[in-house]
Scaffold this active site. Structure first.
Site, PDB file in Angstrom:
ATOM      1  N   GLY A  99      33.491 -48.674 -43.745  1.00 50.88           N
ATOM      2  CA  GLY A  99      32.798 -47.881 -42.727  1.00 50.88           C
ATOM      3  C   GLY A  99      31.319 -47.779 -43.004  1.00 50.88           C
ATOM      4  N   PRO A 100      30.563 -47.267 -42.046  1.00 49.83           N
ATOM      5  CA  PRO A 100      29.117 -47.152 -42.224  1.00 49.83           C
ATOM      6  C   PRO A 100      28.773 -46.178 -43.355  1.00 49.83           C
ATOM      7  CG  PRO A 100      29.758 -46.673 -39.953  1.00 49.83           C
ATOM      8  CD  PRO A 100      31.006 -46.734 -40.753  1.00 49.83           C
ATOM      9  N   PRO A 101      27.557 -46.243 -43.887  1.00 53.60           N
ATOM     10  CA  PRO A 101      27.170 -45.334 -44.963  1.00 53.60           C
ATOM     11  C   PRO A 101      27.226 -43.880 -44.495  1.00 53.60           C
ATOM     12  CG  PRO A 101      25.508 -47.047 -44.623  1.00 53.60           C
ATOM     13  CD  PRO A 101      26.488 -47.168 -43.513  1.00 53.60           C
TER      14      PRO A 101
ATOM     15  N   GLY B  37      31.800 -40.675 -45.448  1.00 51.72           N
ATOM     16  CA  GLY B  37      32.733 -39.916 -46.292  1.00 51.72           C
ATOM     17  C   GLY B  37      33.716 -40.775 -47.064  1.00 51.72           C
TER      18      GLY B  37
ATOM     19  N   THR C 268      33.363 -42.063 -50.199  1.00 51.60           N
ATOM     20  CA  THR C 268      33.463 -41.559 -51.569  1.00 51.60           C
ATOM     21  C   THR C 268      34.226 -40.238 -51.579  1.00 51.60           C
ATOM     22  OG1 THR C 268      31.289 -42.523 -51.879  1.00 51.60           O
ATOM     23  CG2 THR C 268      32.078 -41.080 -53.621  1.00 51.60           C
TER      24      THR C 268
ATOM     25  N   HIS D  77       3.236 -40.837 -20.629  1.00 53.82           N
ATOM     26  CA  HIS D  77       4.226 -41.781 -21.157  1.00 53.82           C
ATOM     27  C   HIS D  77       5.606 -41.121 -21.217  1.00 53.82           C
ATOM     28  CE1 HIS D  77       5.312 -45.182 -24.002  1.00 53.82           C
ATOM     29  NE2 HIS D  77       6.311 -44.338 -24.186  1.00 53.82           N
ATOM     30  N   GLU D  78       5.653 -39.921 -21.790  1.00 48.25           N
ATOM     31  CA  GLU D  78       6.955 -39.248 -21.942  1.00 48.25           C
ATOM     32  C   GLU D  78       7.526 -38.830 -20.588  1.00 48.25           C
ATOM     33  OE1 GLU D  78       8.291 -39.673 -24.593  1.00 48.25           O
ATOM     34  OE2 GLU D  78       6.540 -40.109 -25.823  1.00 48.25           O
TER      35      GLU D  78
ATOM     36  N   HIS E  97       9.185 -41.699 -18.898  1.00 52.16           N
ATOM     37  CA  HIS E  97      10.578 -41.912 -19.321  1.00 52.16           C
ATOM     38  C   HIS E  97      11.505 -40.949 -18.584  1.00 52.16           C
ATOM     39  CE1 HIS E  97      10.057 -44.615 -22.665  1.00 52.16           C
ATOM     40  NE2 HIS E  97       9.263 -43.803 -23.341  1.00 52.16           N
TER      41      HIS E  97
HETATM   42  P1  ADP Z   1      29.906 -42.787 -48.107  1.00 52.71           P
HETATM   43  O1  ADP Z   1      30.611 -42.966 -49.406  1.00 52.71           O
HETATM   44  O2  ADP Z   1      30.751 -43.170 -46.928  1.00 52.71           O
HETATM   45  O3  ADP Z   1      28.555 -43.409 -48.020  1.00 52.71           O
HETATM   46  P2  ADP Z   1      29.938 -40.048 -48.887  1.00 52.71           P
HETATM   47  O4  ADP Z   1      31.385 -39.856 -49.071  1.00 52.71           O
HETATM   48  O5  ADP Z   1      29.133 -40.243 -50.110  1.00 52.71           O
HETATM   49  O6  ADP Z   1      29.658 -41.235 -47.886  1.00 52.71           O
HETATM   50  O7  ADP Z   1      29.378 -38.819 -48.034  1.00 52.71           O
HETATM   51  C1  ADP Z   1      28.165 -38.205 -48.305  1.00 52.71           C
HETATM   52  C2  ADP Z   1      28.234 -36.741 -47.984  1.00 52.71           C
HETATM   53  O8  ADP Z   1      28.362 -36.533 -46.585  1.00 52.71           O
HETATM   54  C3  ADP Z   1      29.431 -36.050 -48.581  1.00 52.71           C
HETATM   55  O9  ADP Z   1      29.169 -35.596 -49.856  1.00 52.71           O
HETATM   56  C4  ADP Z   1      29.699 -34.917 -47.623  1.00 52.71           C
HETATM   57  O10 ADP Z   1      28.883 -33.807 -47.927  1.00 52.71           O
HETATM   58  C5  ADP Z   1      29.230 -35.459 -46.297  1.00 52.71           C
HETATM   59  N1  ADP Z   1      30.354 -35.983 -45.518  1.00 52.71           N
HETATM   60  C6  ADP Z   1      30.502 -37.236 -45.080  1.00 52.71           C
HETATM   61  N2  ADP Z   1      31.609 -37.369 -44.350  1.00 52.71           N
HETATM   62  C7  ADP Z   1      32.217 -36.177 -44.330  1.00 52.71           C
HETATM   63  C8  ADP Z   1      33.419 -35.676 -43.740  1.00 52.71           C
HETATM   64  N3  ADP Z   1      34.223 -36.449 -43.017  1.00 52.71           N
HETATM   65  N4  ADP Z   1      33.720 -34.374 -43.920  1.00 52.71           N
HETATM   66  C9  ADP Z   1      32.917 -33.570 -44.633  1.00 52.71           C
HETATM   67  N5  ADP Z   1      31.762 -33.983 -45.210  1.00 52.71           N
HETATM   68  C10 ADP Z   1      31.408 -35.264 -45.068  1.00 52.71           C
END
Ligand code: ADP
Length: 648
Positions: A214-216, A219, A221, A435-436, A439
């Site tokens: 998934g994208p950075p 969640g 980690t 400009h704004e 839009h």
């Molecule tokens: P990734 O590993 O996907 O880059 P992380 O797990 O490191 O992202 O998420 C970074 C922070 O964003 C987490 O520590 C948390 O605080 C918040 N976060 C991200 N996704 C969630 C989620 N689904 N629910 C609650 N907090 C989230």
């Protein structure tokens, strides 16, 4: 609770001190040796030819002579002008008896000195032993450092990768909001870790690994930690890039070490973040690298080798699954793929709720409104927004966060802080304002575009001199062709207003042009929305979870034609924007003047002037319903990431 254990060169400080000490000792030993050598080779004596010595004797200039084994040390009668006692030495070219006779004849005091055998022996010994001691010392120092696995040789052969170990992560699935599908898949994994016997009893093989994709910031980690937390097992985490070093073979040995360590602690979870750093496909399309390939091979071998019944599970995260080696993804390795995508409206609401739990909120707060305004935002953005809002509340001396703080925080995260000290000239303010409004007005005039929520000409730290915030009425997953065309006209409305009013154009439209071109290109190459190419797919998305960039997948001549089509589409949209604004020039002037005075106007204020000028009735009934549902804020629509127009 946590036991953080860093392997490798964790005591860099003492090590540096130790090497400094050894260096100092070496320098001192060398200095002592040099000093001793100069003393033994005769100190301040000057050599003179034997013929000069005979001449000095004849002229009566010699005071005394010491006869040494192979030379004569001469003390002259006349001393140095500064009173320093200086001596000369010379090597006689004649027999010792002859020399004695000469000295007697000249009436000079002389004596014979016995050779200092001990001194010479010591000198010889030192000149050999000292360099040997220095060499041995230096080499043993080097070896010791290599064995400890750090320092100059980079810890070859030993895992010095920073394995972050937590006995208990303390995080559960409750802490991960949204992502229900991902949690469901991982729930099974937790059960495997809890009761491996239940599965092995009927002959089921436990999964070895799961890949979180998934994208950075979505969640991944957090989910991996939650799996460890739910299963109450230790969590070993390491980043893919920690394995890869300059030396071939280092990464492989680190993989071995990591698995050995984890096996000792089983049941446990190994989490490899950014696994694409080592798991890149081994074909040469993405560039080969011996070290990385060896590391990957080792990882594959280890994954094949371990016994899942012990409860060892590997979780890995990546945002580039398309570059991973197929061998890594085959069943028996990372056989489960868990998608952790950007949260939808419901997901965003629950993420906001999780993070708002420990923050004091006042009664104006409507997290649903914030979730609507943040389409496209990921979990880490939302966590950041709540925190920013809390900081803003403290800054304004309030005890609780209000909806205003939250809305301001959304803008801070998306476009940066207000840059109040940037003073624009009156003319520039006029240009930015037109400009704004260009839009916003184009959007309001088109049926298929999103309503405006806010227009501002206060510069922001991320470079925008002003922007229009659009908020869609509801979460959208599809866009019609008409909506995309309206979006293009909207993007180019700013530039069109500049040209119509000032008869010139500025650099302010760079970002709009970039966005418009991206949309136009995607319409033609990916969405099958061009009459010229029909349904032919002309580009492929490369990194879906990162920037979503598309790579053309067609011949050179087609690429040129695509460019022409994009140009044509953009020109058509620009002409449409100019037409709409020219026909509504009065309203444009009116709203732009109002914006110059107020700096920031809401969507409501904008629509009021617009409707008055157009003679349209205010949709009161609808307003009342909305007001009842959400009494505190005037949120008409959320700001999708792509629908936030910024002039830079
Ligand atoms: P990734 O590993 O996907 O880059 P992380 O797990 O490191 O992202 O998420 C970074 C922070 O964003 C987490 O520590 C948390 O605080 C918040 N976060 C991200 N996704 C969630 C989620 N689904 N629910 C609650 N907090 C989230």
């Amino acid at each position: 609770m946590d036991q953080n254990q860093n392997k490798g060169p964790n005591n860099e400080g003492p090590k540096n001190k130790q090497s400094l000490l050894i260096l100092l000792i070496c320098i001192m030993v060398v200095l002592v040796c040099v000093n001793m050598l100069t003393r033994m080779t005769g100190g301040a004596s000057n050599e003179i030819p034997y013929s000069d010595f005979i001449e000095m004797l004849e002229n009566g200039e010699v005071e005394s002579v010491v006869i040494q084994s192979s030379s004569l040390e001469i003390t002259p009668r006349v001393q140095h002008s500064m009173g320093i006692q200086s001596t000369f030495y010379t090597v006689p070219t004649e027999d010792g008896n002859e020399v004695t006779k000469r000295l007697e004849a000249a009436g000079v005091d002389f004596k014979e000195e016995k050779p200092d055998i001990m001194g010479q022996l010591l000198y010889g010994l030192l000149s050999i032993v000292v360099p040997v001691i220095i060499m041995v010392g230096f080499l043993s120092f080097l070896f010791r450092r290599m064995n400890k696995g750090g320092g100059m040789m980079g810890g070859v052969g030993k895992s010095r990768a920073k394995a972050y170990v937590q006995k208990e992560t303390g995080i559960t699935f409750k802490d991960v909001a949204g992502q229900d599908e991902a949690k469901e898949s991982l729930q099974e994994v937790v059960d495997f870790l809890h009761n491996p016997g239940k599965y092995t009893a009927i002959g089921a093989k436990l999964p070895k690994g799961a890949l979180l994709v998934g994208p950075p910031g979505t969640g991944k980690t957090l989910l991996a930690k939650a799996v460890a937390g739910e299963a109450h097992v230790p969590f070993f985490s390491l980043s893919g890039s920690d394995f890869v070093e300059m030396f071939v073979g280092v990464g492989a040995s680190r993989v071995r070490d990591l698995f050995e360590e984890a096996k000792k602690n089983a049941p446990c979870i190994i989490f490899i973040d950014e696994v694409d750093a080592i798991g890149k496909t081994r074909d040469t399309r993405y560039g080969g690298n011996d070290e990385r390939e060896q590391t990957l091979n080792q990882l594959l071998a280890e994954m094949d080798g371990f016994d899942t019944s012990k409860g060892l599970l590997i979780l890995a995260a990546t945002n580039r699954p398309e570059v991973l080696d197929p061998a890594l993804l085959r069943p028996g390795r990372f056989d489960r793929r868990v998608i952790v995508d950007r949260p939808d409206l419901k997901g965003r609401i629950s993420i906001l709720k999780v993070h708002a739990q420990n923050v004091s909120l006042d009664e104006t707060v409507d997290l649903e409104g914030i979730a609507l305004a943040t389409s496209g935002a990921v979990g880490s953005d939302l966590a950041n927004m709540i925190n920013e809002a809390a900081i803003l509340a403290v800054k304004n001396g309030r005890k609780a966060v209000s909806q205003k703080d939250l809305l301001e925080a959304v803008e801070v995260v998306l476009v940066g802080k207000e840059k109040k000290d940037r003073i624009l000239s009156a003319e520039e303010r006029r240009i930015v304002s037109y400009h704004e409004v260009g839009h916003a007005l184009v959007s309001a005039l088109q049926k298929d575009s999103e309503p405006v929520q806010k227009i501002t000409i206060v510069p922001r730290t991320m470079g925008a001199l002003g922007y229009v915030m659009h908020v869609p009425e509801e979460e959208k997953y599809l866009n019609t062709r008409k909506e995309l065309e309206a979006m293009l006209v909207g993007y180019l409305g700013g530039r069109a207003a500049e040209e119509i009013v000032f008869d010139t154009v500025t650099t302010g439209a760079a970002n709009d042009i970039e966005q418009a071109t991206k949309v136009a290109r995607a319409m033609i190459t990916q969405y099958g929305m061009s009459d010229r190419f029909g349904l032919m797919g002309l580009a492929e998305t490369q990194s879906q979870y990162l920037d979503g960039r598309a790579m053309l997948n067609c011949g050179d001549s087609t690429a040129t034609e695509i460019d022409h089509e994009v140009m044509k589409l953009l020109k058509k949209s620009y002409d449409e924007a100019k037409r709409l604004l020219s026909e509504n020039r009065e309203i444009l002037d009116k709203i732009a003047d109002f914006l110059i005075q107020k700096e920031t106007i809401t969507g409501k204020e904008f629509m009021k002037i617009f409707r008055e000028a157009k003679g349209i009735q205010e949709p009161e009934a609808k307003q009342r319903v909305e007001a009842k549902e959400r009494p505190q804020i005037a949120l008409e629509e959320p700001a999708a990431e792509q629908s936030l127009n910024c002039t830079k």
